[in-house]
Enzyme design. Structure first.
Site, mmCIF file in Angstrom:
data_model
loop_
_atom_site.group_PDB
_atom_site.id
_atom_site.type_symbol
_atom_site.label_atom_id
_atom_site.label_comp_id
_atom_site.label_asym_id
_atom_site.label_seq_id
_atom_site.Cartn_x
_atom_site.Cartn_y
_atom_site.Cartn_z
ATOM 1 N N SER A 143 0.872 -1.192 0.000
ATOM 2 C CA SER A 143 0.000 0.000 0.000
ATOM 3 C C SER A 143 0.895 1.223 0.000
ATOM 4 O O SER A 143 2.057 1.145 0.429
ATOM 5 C CB SER A 143 -0.847 -0.003 1.275
ATOM 6 O OG SER A 143 -1.341 1.293 1.546
ATOM 7 N N TYR A 156 -2.221 -1.406 10.389
ATOM 8 C CA TYR A 156 -2.129 -1.577 8.935
ATOM 9 C C TYR A 156 -0.810 -0.986 8.408
ATOM 10 O O TYR A 156 -0.094 -1.631 7.638
ATOM 11 C CB TYR A 156 -3.333 -0.890 8.299
ATOM 12 C CG TYR A 156 -3.460 -1.016 6.803
ATOM 13 C CD1 TYR A 156 -3.958 -2.174 6.225
ATOM 14 C CD2 TYR A 156 -3.111 0.045 5.961
ATOM 15 C CE1 TYR A 156 -4.099 -2.281 4.854
ATOM 16 C CE2 TYR A 156 -3.256 -0.046 4.588
ATOM 17 C CZ TYR A 156 -3.755 -1.214 4.038
ATOM 18 O OH TYR A 156 -3.900 -1.314 2.677
HETATM 19 C C1 BGC Z 1 -6.067 1.747 2.389
HETATM 20 C C2 BGC Z 1 -7.262 2.620 2.163
HETATM 21 C C3 BGC Z 1 -6.856 4.074 1.939
HETATM 22 C C4 BGC Z 1 -5.779 4.161 0.872
HETATM 23 C C5 BGC Z 1 -5.270 5.586 0.636
HETATM 24 C C6 BGC Z 1 -5.083 1.952 1.283
HETATM 25 O O1 BGC Z 1 -3.967 1.153 1.525
HETATM 26 O O2 BGC Z 1 -6.486 0.376 2.393
HETATM 27 O O3 BGC Z 1 -8.118 2.501 3.268
HETATM 28 O O4 BGC Z 1 -7.962 4.827 1.512
HETATM 29 O O5 BGC Z 1 -4.709 3.327 1.222
HETATM 30 O O6 BGC Z 1 -4.959 6.266 1.804
#
Ligand code: BGC
Length: 255
Positions: A143, A156
């Site tokens: 991410s 996360y």
């Molecule tokens: C997350 C989302 C978030 C996006 C941008 C992703 O990794 O799962 O919840 O909106 O990143 O910030």
């Protein structure tokens, strides 16, 4: 993109970005093992869709937080398609808590599903590539938050930060064996993980305004990049992360 003859495992392949990865790589000719833990009907539906289009796919129920689950997936790829060419660590969850609100159970769960599964997925896939004596690719679905702090989303961010260094360290260790390890870091994508934002008009608008390309990604926009990363066209790409975020990291705060 030509993935003909390649056998690929996608963890969490029956929903969200995982489903889009499965569709993109099957369309490019890969035979796919679709891992799932819940909603077997979605995996079955996807297998039906791919088979109807002349592709090859099977659904396998496996818990990727255990090495037994990971071995089951790789064993299924070998039994069914004769080999393993790529393994996509895609399974993931998001539970939003700030550091001060976080409890042990949540951290353990998020880290087990997002990171531990990827560490041992990378390890077991690499062992299979070495047994076959063939090159291989591991894709780690990360991410923008592997690098970009998101207040209120600590577990996360920690898990994706770990993914970043898994990709780099394993990529460097395995490079001499011609095994590539590549991270793919989406920004905001229209998937169940983002349901809360996507169904609230003002939140959605705020998010879209913070993205230079001005739209939340369709999952296919991520799946197609993963297909490229797996392909031989990306053969010099390893130990790094490809950001597929519409520019969000440089466009304003995340949501
Ligand atoms: C997350 C989302 C978030 C996006 C941008 C992703 O990794 O799962 O919840 O909106 O990143 O910030």
């Amino acid at each position: 993109m030509d993935l003909n003859g390649k056998s690929v495992v996608v963890t969490g392949g029956n929903s969200g970005i995982g489903m889009a990865i499965v569709r993109a790589i099957a369309a490019a000719g890969a035979a796919v093992v679709i891992d799932y833990i819940a909603h077997p009907e979605d995996a079955a539906e996807l297998v039906k869709e791919i088979t109807a289009d002349g592709g090859r796919a099977i659904g396998v129920e496996a818990d990727v937080t255990t090495t037994e689950g990971i071995d089951k997936l790789i064993g299924s790829a070998v039994d069914e398609f004769g080999r393993l060419d790529a393994y996509v660590n895609n399974a993931g969850i998001e539970k939003r808590h700030s550091l001060l609100e976080l409890d042990e159970e949540v951290l353990d769960e998020v880290v087990a599903i997002n990171l531990k599964s990827a560490v041992f997925g990378t390890q077991q896939a690499a062992k299979q590539f070495l047994r076959q004596g063939s090159p291989g690719v591991v894709v780690n679905m990360s991410s923008v938050h592997e690098d970009w702090p998101m207040p209120g989303n600590l577990a996360y961010c920690v898990s994706k930060g770990g993914m970043r260094m898994l990709t780099r360290t394993a990529g460097v260790e395995l490079g001499p064996q011609q095994i590539r390890v590549v991270g793919v870091a989406p920004g905001a994508v229209d998937t169940p993980i983002n349901e809360q934002t996507m169904t609230d008009d003002s939140l959605r608008q705020k998010l879209e305004n913070s993205i230079p390309l001005r739209h939340v990604a369709d999952p296919a926009e991520i799946g197609e990049v993963v297909a490229f990363v797996i392909s031989d066209q990306a053969r010099y790409l390893t130990a790094t992360t490809v950001f597929v975020d519409g520019g969000i990291m440089h466009g304003g705060g995340g949501l």
